[in-house]
Design a protein around this motif. Sequence first.
Motif, PDB file in Angstrom:
ATOM      1  N   THR A  54       0.804  -0.966  -0.006  1.00  0.00           N
ATOM      2  CA  THR A  54       0.069   0.180   0.014  1.00  0.00           C
ATOM      3  C   THR A  54       0.774   1.302  -0.006  1.00  0.00           C
ATOM      4  OG1 THR A  54      -0.077  -0.111   2.461  1.00  0.00           O
ATOM      5  CG2 THR A  54      -1.860  -1.238   1.086  1.00  0.00           C
ATOM      6  N   PHE A  55       2.090   1.049   0.184  1.00  0.00           N
ATOM      7  CA  PHE A  55       2.839   2.426   0.241  1.00  0.00           C
ATOM      8  C   PHE A  55       3.093   2.948  -1.179  1.00  0.00           C
ATOM      9  CE2 PHE A  55       7.031   4.603   0.821  1.00  0.00           C
ATOM     10  CZ  PHE A  55       6.664   5.414   1.604  1.00  0.00           C
ATOM     11  N   VAL A  56       2.999   1.843  -2.083  1.00  0.00           N
ATOM     12  CA  VAL A  56       3.080   2.454  -3.465  1.00  0.00           C
ATOM     13  C   VAL A  56       1.991   3.054  -3.930  1.00  0.00           C
ATOM     14  CG1 VAL A  56       3.477   1.706  -5.915  1.00  0.00           C
ATOM     15  CG2 VAL A  56       4.541   0.424  -4.370  1.00  0.00           C
ATOM     16  N   LEU A  57       0.762   2.585  -3.436  1.00  0.00           N
ATOM     17  CA  LEU A  57      -0.611   3.750  -3.509  1.00  0.00           C
ATOM     18  C   LEU A  57      -0.460   4.955  -2.991  1.00  0.00           C
ATOM     19  CD1 LEU A  57      -3.276   0.717  -2.716  1.00  0.00           C
ATOM     20  CD2 LEU A  57      -2.052   1.603  -5.059  1.00  0.00           C
ATOM     21  N   LEU A  58       0.278   4.988  -1.824  1.00  0.00           N
ATOM     22  CA  LEU A  58       0.449   6.343  -1.040  1.00  0.00           C
ATOM     23  C   LEU A  58       1.144   7.321  -2.103  1.00  0.00           C
ATOM     24  CD1 LEU A  58      -0.258   7.813   1.618  1.00  0.00           C
ATOM     25  CD2 LEU A  58       1.728   7.053   2.282  1.00  0.00           C
ATOM     26  N   LEU A  59       2.345   6.785  -2.754  1.00  0.00           N
ATOM     27  CA  LEU A  59       3.040   7.609  -3.483  1.00  0.00           C
ATOM     28  C   LEU A  59       2.360   7.995  -4.671  1.00  0.00           C
ATOM     29  CD1 LEU A  59       6.296   5.659  -3.330  1.00  0.00           C
ATOM     30  CD2 LEU A  59       5.898   7.685  -1.921  1.00  0.00           C
ATOM     31  N   MET A  60       1.299   7.373  -5.116  1.00  0.00           N
ATOM     32  CA  MET A  60       0.569   7.748  -6.302  1.00  0.00           C
ATOM     33  C   MET A  60      -0.424   8.584  -6.032  1.00  0.00           C
ATOM     34  SD  MET A  60      -0.047   3.740  -7.901  1.00  0.00           S
ATOM     35  CE  MET A  60      -1.049   4.428  -8.957  1.00  0.00           C
ATOM     36  N   THR A  61      -0.706   9.297  -4.841  1.00  0.00           N
ATOM     37  CA  THR A  61      -1.584  10.245  -4.579  1.00  0.00           C
ATOM     38  C   THR A  61      -1.014  11.574  -4.760  1.00  0.00           C
ATOM     39  OG1 THR A  61      -0.931  10.565  -2.167  1.00  0.00           O
ATOM     40  CG2 THR A  61      -2.513   8.763  -2.773  1.00  0.00           C
ATOM     41  N   ASP A  62      -1.777  12.683  -4.519  1.00  0.00           N
ATOM     42  CA  ASP A  62      -1.448  13.959  -4.799  1.00  0.00           C
ATOM     43  C   ASP A  62      -0.453  14.685  -3.768  1.00  0.00           C
ATOM     44  OD1 ASP A  62      -2.497  14.238  -7.284  1.00  0.00           O
ATOM     45  OD2 ASP A  62      -4.383  14.834  -6.418  1.00  0.00           O
ATOM     46  N   LEU A  63      -0.326  13.794  -2.609  1.00  0.00           N
ATOM     47  CA  LEU A  63       0.457  14.226  -1.611  1.00  0.00           C
ATOM     48  C   LEU A  63       1.917  14.521  -1.905  1.00  0.00           C
ATOM     49  CD1 LEU A  63      -0.717  11.714   1.254  1.00  0.00           C
ATOM     50  CD2 LEU A  63      -1.416  13.948   1.050  1.00  0.00           C
ATOM     51  N   SER A  64       2.472  15.616  -1.325  1.00  0.00           N
ATOM     52  CA  SER A  64       3.855  16.006  -1.480  1.00  0.00           C
ATOM     53  C   SER A  64       4.626  14.970  -0.711  1.00  0.00           C
ATOM     54  CB  SER A  64       4.212  17.143  -1.259  1.00  0.00           C
ATOM     55  OG  SER A  64       3.783  17.455   0.185  1.00  0.00           O
ATOM     56  N   ASP A  65       5.854  14.917  -1.029  1.00  0.00           N
ATOM     57  CA  ASP A  65       6.884  14.137  -0.217  1.00  0.00           C
ATOM     58  C   ASP A  65       7.190  14.567   1.219  1.00  0.00           C
ATOM     59  OD1 ASP A  65       7.176  13.046  -2.739  1.00  0.00           O
ATOM     60  OD2 ASP A  65       9.403  13.651  -2.949  1.00  0.00           O
ATOM     61  N   ILE A  66       7.113  15.759   1.496  1.00  0.00           N
ATOM     62  CA  ILE A  66       7.060  16.202   2.733  1.00  0.00           C
ATOM     63  C   ILE A  66       6.047  15.935   3.665  1.00  0.00           C
ATOM     64  CG2 ILE A  66       6.300  18.583   2.619  1.00  0.00           C
ATOM     65  CD1 ILE A  66       9.019  17.389   4.821  1.00  0.00           C
ATOM     66  N   GLU A  67       4.730  15.922   2.998  1.00  0.00           N
ATOM     67  CA  GLU A  67       3.501  15.549   3.617  1.00  0.00           C
ATOM     68  C   GLU A  67       3.406  14.043   3.999  1.00  0.00           C
ATOM     69  OE1 GLU A  67       0.046  18.453   2.130  1.00  0.00           O
ATOM     70  OE2 GLU A  67       0.471  16.688   0.861  1.00  0.00           O
ATOM     71  N   ILE A  68       4.102  13.246   3.291  1.00  0.00           N
ATOM     72  CA  ILE A  68       3.997  11.710   3.346  1.00  0.00           C
ATOM     73  C   ILE A  68       5.145  11.537   4.593  1.00  0.00           C
ATOM     74  CG2 ILE A  68       4.719   9.581   2.358  1.00  0.00           C
ATOM     75  CD1 ILE A  68       3.781  10.593  -0.274  1.00  0.00           C
ATOM     76  N   ILE A  69       6.280  12.101   4.536  1.00  0.00           N
ATOM     77  CA  ILE A  69       7.326  11.865   5.627  1.00  0.00           C
ATOM     78  C   ILE A  69       6.618  12.417   6.958  1.00  0.00           C
ATOM     79  CG2 ILE A  69       9.497  12.508   6.485  1.00  0.00           C
ATOM     80  CD1 ILE A  69       9.534  10.553   4.116  1.00  0.00           C
ATOM     81  N   LEU A  70       6.180  13.537   6.773  1.00  0.00           N
ATOM     82  CA  LEU A  70       5.941  14.000   8.209  1.00  0.00           C
ATOM     83  C   LEU A  70       4.424  13.502   8.908  1.00  0.00           C
ATOM     84  CD1 LEU A  70       6.389  17.985   7.949  1.00  0.00           C
ATOM     85  CD2 LEU A  70       7.982  16.437   9.117  1.00  0.00           C
ATOM     86  N   GLY A  71       3.696  12.989   7.725  1.00  0.00           N
ATOM     87  CA  GLY A  71       2.627  12.394   8.244  1.00  0.00           C
ATOM     88  C   GLY A  71       2.957  11.066   8.983  1.00  0.00           C
ATOM     89  N   LYS A  72       3.698  10.298   7.935  1.00  0.00           N
ATOM     90  CA  LYS A  72       4.168   8.793   8.864  1.00  0.00           C
ATOM     91  C   LYS A  72       4.740   9.150  10.075  1.00  0.00           C
ATOM     92  CE  LYS A  72       3.027   5.645   7.253  1.00  0.00           C
ATOM     93  NZ  LYS A  72       1.876   4.914   7.200  1.00  0.00           N
ATOM     94  N   LEU A  73       5.554  10.213  10.216  1.00  0.00           N
ATOM     95  CA  LEU A  73       6.482  10.209  11.355  1.00  0.00           C
ATOM     96  C   LEU A  73       5.389  10.558  12.516  1.00  0.00           C
ATOM     97  CD1 LEU A  73       8.996  10.643  12.984  1.00  0.00           C
ATOM     98  CD2 LEU A  73       9.087  12.742  12.251  1.00  0.00           C
ATOM     99  N   ALA A  74       4.522  11.604  12.411  1.00  0.00           N
ATOM    100  CA  ALA A  74       3.426  12.208  13.247  1.00  0.00           C
ATOM    101  C   ALA A  74       2.715  10.822  13.888  1.00  0.00           C
ATOM    102  CB  ALA A  74       2.805  13.348  12.841  1.00  0.00           C
TER     103      ALA A  74
END
Length: 635
Positions: A93-113
Amino acid sequence: MFAGPIIAREVLTAPRPLRFYVARAAYVGLLFILMWTAWQSQVGLAEVSEIGIIAYFGHMLFRLFVLFQLTLMLFFAPLSAATAVAHEKDRRTFVLLLMTDLSDIEIILGKLAASLLQILTLLATAAPVFFLCLLLGGISPGQILDVVGVTAAAGLLGGSLGLLVALGRDRTFQSLALTVLTIVLALAGIEAFSAALPNLKILGVPVADALDPYRTVLTVIDPVPASSKALSPGVVFMLAASSLSVLLLAFSTKMLRVWNPGRNEPREQREGADVDVAEELIQIGEKSAPLAVSFDAQTLSMARSGGTATIEATRASSEVSIEDANSSTGLHVPRRAHQRITRGPGRYRKPWTNPVLWRELMTRAYGTKPLIIKAAYILAFALGVLFVHTAPDPGSMASRQSWTLILLGILSLILINAQGVTALTSERDTGALDLLLVTELSPKQFIYGKLYGVLYNTKEMVLLPVFLTIWFAIYGLMSVENATYAIIDGLLLAHFSAMLGLHSAITYTNSRTAVASSLGTIFFLMIGIGICAWLILLSDRQFARQLLSFMIFIGAGSVALFGSLGAKNPSRAIALVALLTPFWSFYCVISLLNRDVLAAFLFSIGIYGFALLAMLVPAVSDFDIALGRTSAIQG
């Protein structure tokens, strides 16, 4: 929300399960039980009115709370962040997350938080308990704020490190093991660097006090006179940890699209892509007979990335090659694809009677890069040996060898347990477990294959402490009798740790819950034993006045152990293990402190051997997975 959709979803959904509130209440309750146990061990039932005694107790209690909470933060924060990403990779499912409109920083900070939300909530919940220590005296509000800040900064740095490691690894075990080893090596490296350059300072603070969180909090608890211009060690550590966290997160953001999704695809899937492309190119080559189109590994890589365009280009080049028959150099394909396609079925390895054990031992079942983890553990082992060898006198060498053997043993048990739990959760997340359900594999083949496969793949973690114990016996730091007891206990605990991981993976269908339960059980079991030993030593081994408080403390551990092992699949054997293991472990600690090594050995063999059988026998005879309780990918 301005913080990003991942953080917004986690804030909305995390408080819904009951375990969110149970965890907070249990943690605060544990701190109060520790408070009462420490009071009984130091004072007993006597009425105390001297301010000095109460202030001394407040200072000692604060030290206990701080070290316990910092250890919890450094253990769970990195592993939680690593598990959050590794779990997504296993489920594809991580690949699907990369296919969304989320920016890289949103993905990184989102998973960390998302991974640190529960842990930081526990830290905030425990803060009022820390301020209660002010009523006893011996500490100031500034010290409490410094300690809470240092603990939060250490958790943020650990979470950033775990996130970075998980982004670069393709297996859950690799992420967990490499995260733990990186933290251990970082702490050891700071100590070695500080010993090599004792006069080096950062903003007026020695390197060890500025970068090592344990030294930092101890300096905050017991401050030393410093220059008025120098910052406090707590402030320096928070600045350094925050800066390093920002750098790690920035690097993770930069490498997110570089490492993923290609890095997290299984090796078999990538080889399958090679074969598919090779089939198409071979068909093109056959049409250009009697000469074939020449292509190498680089062309094959271009074909995978270029897709149809590359194949069309190859087809065009084949038409040109027909006109010039003398210019052909032949067809070259990868060896594995060549055997499967051009020459039919190749020579395959014949599996053993137990195919699961054969797969665990003879194939790359846990990724293609396990040597990194083994090299990191060997480095930690070498640093431990160097720490013992550089002791200034025989007395300190004996103390160092005990600490080195204990810490390496705990590290080995954690890594073995992580391998055990991920050996099953990874297969469930990828869907491979469903295929095993329709085979003729018996539960005995599956469980024993997994158990000894785990021990084989972590053989360095099992054997190196054994070799170190033998070296201590040869060198004269341990008697042959005690070394024999330690080796037998170590091998038994390795089996127990591996089976505990498999038991948790069978019990919990959610992989993150299984990993947290398994590693949490090992963590709190080791920490509980260490706290008991420390309190006994502080009380000058006066067991009578602290027996009642220890019974309550150990009873709480029994309830938690039963909740971890047998809450979902209760049994009388598991209930007996949960009841007896903390009490018998307490007896083993007392026996060791009284130098009754044989009694500690016999009781440890009895209780942990029985615990191993209590998890192993039901798994073999009444296999939950074979009964269909996890017949689908859940969690």
